[in-house]
Design an enzyme around this catalytic site. Structure first.
Site, PDB file in Angstrom:
ATOM      1  N   SER A  14       7.267  -3.983   1.354  1.00  0.00           N
ATOM      2  CA  SER A  14       7.953  -5.230   1.687  1.00  0.00           C
ATOM      3  C   SER A  14       7.103  -6.414   1.239  1.00  0.00           C
ATOM      4  O   SER A  14       5.879  -6.364   1.289  1.00  0.00           O
ATOM      5  CB  SER A  14       8.148  -5.350   3.209  1.00  0.00           C
ATOM      6  OG  SER A  14       8.795  -4.208   3.745  1.00  0.00           O
TER       7      SER A  14
ATOM      8  N   ASP B  14       2.152  -9.008  10.068  1.00  0.00           N
ATOM      9  CA  ASP B  14       3.209  -8.320   9.299  1.00  0.00           C
ATOM     10  C   ASP B  14       4.593  -8.549   9.916  1.00  0.00           C
ATOM     11  O   ASP B  14       5.485  -7.709   9.772  1.00  0.00           O
ATOM     12  CB  ASP B  14       2.921  -6.814   9.188  1.00  0.00           C
ATOM     13  CG  ASP B  14       1.610  -6.535   8.481  1.00  0.00           C
ATOM     14  OD1 ASP B  14       1.237  -7.313   7.590  1.00  0.00           O
ATOM     15  OD2 ASP B  14       0.942  -5.538   8.836  1.00  0.00           O
TER      16      ASP B  14
ATOM     17  N   HIS C 151       3.168  -5.707   1.735  1.00  0.00           N
ATOM     18  CA  HIS C 151       2.765  -4.727   2.740  1.00  0.00           C
ATOM     19  C   HIS C 151       3.396  -3.373   2.400  1.00  0.00           C
ATOM     20  O   HIS C 151       4.590  -3.309   2.100  1.00  0.00           O
ATOM     21  CB  HIS C 151       3.223  -5.183   4.131  1.00  0.00           C
ATOM     22  CG  HIS C 151       2.829  -4.239   5.217  1.00  0.00           C
ATOM     23  ND1 HIS C 151       1.545  -4.185   5.706  1.00  0.00           N
ATOM     24  CD2 HIS C 151       3.540  -3.295   5.882  1.00  0.00           C
ATOM     25  CE1 HIS C 151       1.478  -3.239   6.642  1.00  0.00           C
ATOM     26  NE2 HIS C 151       2.678  -2.690   6.765  1.00  0.00           N
TER      27      HIS C 151
HETATM   28  C1  GAR Z   1      -1.626  -2.654  -1.409  1.00  0.00           C
HETATM   29  O1  GAR Z   1      -1.084  -1.377  -1.272  1.00  0.00           O
HETATM   30  C2  GAR Z   1      -1.055  -3.602  -0.371  1.00  0.00           C
HETATM   31  O2  GAR Z   1       0.289  -3.345  -0.088  1.00  0.00           O
HETATM   32  C3  GAR Z   1      -1.907  -3.292   0.809  1.00  0.00           C
HETATM   33  O3  GAR Z   1      -3.201  -3.129   0.291  1.00  0.00           O
HETATM   34  C4  GAR Z   1      -3.100  -2.635  -1.046  1.00  0.00           C
HETATM   35  C5  GAR Z   1      -3.904  -3.530  -1.938  1.00  0.00           C
HETATM   36  O4  GAR Z   1      -3.985  -2.992  -3.231  1.00  0.00           O
HETATM   37  N1  GAR Z   1      -1.865  -4.347   1.789  1.00  0.00           N
HETATM   38  C6  GAR Z   1      -1.906  -4.149   3.085  1.00  0.00           C
HETATM   39  O5  GAR Z   1      -2.002  -3.049   3.585  1.00  0.00           O
HETATM   40  C7  GAR Z   1      -1.829  -5.413   3.921  1.00  0.00           C
HETATM   41  N2  GAR Z   1      -1.437  -5.094   5.252  1.00  0.00           N
HETATM   42  P1  GAR Z   1      -4.537  -3.860  -4.426  1.00  0.00           P
HETATM   43  O6  GAR Z   1      -5.880  -4.443  -3.983  1.00  0.00           O
HETATM   44  O7  GAR Z   1      -4.710  -2.900  -5.547  1.00  0.00           O
HETATM   45  O8  GAR Z   1      -3.533  -4.935  -4.737  1.00  0.00           O
END
Ligand code: GAR
Length: 222
Positions: free
Chosen positions: A140, A149, A113
């Site tokens: 985190s 979360d 997250h």
């Molecule tokens: C990441 O930044 C992750 O931390 C966030 O979505 C993005 C996914 O990127 N997750 C959340 O916000 C979950 N609450 P990715 O598809 O390139 O891994």
């Protein structure tokens, strides 16, 4: 020969850069996991393409094909269980999960997250950090519980917020740290060094008093 790798499943809704970080670490021989499934709620998620290119079985389940959120989540998690995964990694899976689906996976599901939890659960974390005028931001990795979360926090990575930062610049600076953080935590779990015991996270069988911190070398330290 007995396979020493941990079977994992990854859920991802979009870009899949955290998934790619796991795949790369595994391909480099640095992460003792075996991805057995990558699943998505979105048919067009680039994450599914990355998985296919890496030879990992993929699954797309459309939420619209199920009458309720609970029905969808239970069907999805049934498929995850059938894959043989022993650890479920949420890597940008942008759905709120039903408690009935989450509970059986207690201690076996982690999420990355983009905030220093318990601050900024939910969406738009970078924007909220800027609006609050925080000097520090981060990411985190936590065990997933039914509270959004809200599960026990395993590890965090921190960055300083600069006066000219935008949502985009914060996201761009944080993302590579998210990747290292997720790989490092997955590694500890895969090697059997980290687990959840009731409310307590145990590292090498000692209670973790506070989240591990990612250092400049990409290592986790207390
Ligand atoms: C990441 O930044 C992750 O931390 C966030 O979505 C993005 C996914 O990127 N997750 C959340 O916000 C979950 N609450 P990715 O598809 O390139 O891994």
């Amino acid at each position: 020969m007995h396979d020493q790798t941990l079977p994992i499943a990854v859920l991802a809704s979009g870009r899949g850069s955290n998934l790619q970080a796991l795949i790369r670490a595994r391909q480099a021989g640095k992460l003792p996991v075996r991805p057995v499934l990558v699943a998505s709620d979105r048919a067009d998620a680039p994450a599914l393409r990355h998985a296919t290119e890496a030879g990992i079985p993929v699954l797309h389940l459309a939420p619209g094909d199920f009458p309720t959120r609970r029905d969808y989540d239970l069907a999805l998690f049934d498929r995850v269980a059938a894959s043989g995964a022993e650890l479920l990694v949420l890597a940008g899976f942008m759905r709120i999960l039903d408690a009935a689906a989450v509970s059986p996976w207690r201690g076996r599901m982690i999420n990355v997250h983009p905030s220093l939890l318990p601050k900024y659960r939910g969406l738009h974390t970078h924007r909220r950090v800027l609006e609050a005028g925080d000097a520090e931001h981060g990411a985190s990795v936590h065990f997933v519980t039914p509270e959004l979360d809200g599960g026990p926090i395993i590890a965090q990575a921190r960055i300083a917020v600069q006066s000219d930062d935008t949502e985009q610049s914060l996201a761009a600076r944080l993302l590579p740290l998210e990747h290292r953080l997720l790989v490092a935590v997955t590694d500890l779990i895969a090697r059997g060094r980290l687990r959840l015991d009731a409310q307590t996270i145990l590292l090498d069988e000692s209670a973790l008093e506070r989240p591990l911190q990612l250092d400049r070398d990409g290592q986790l330290s207390p």
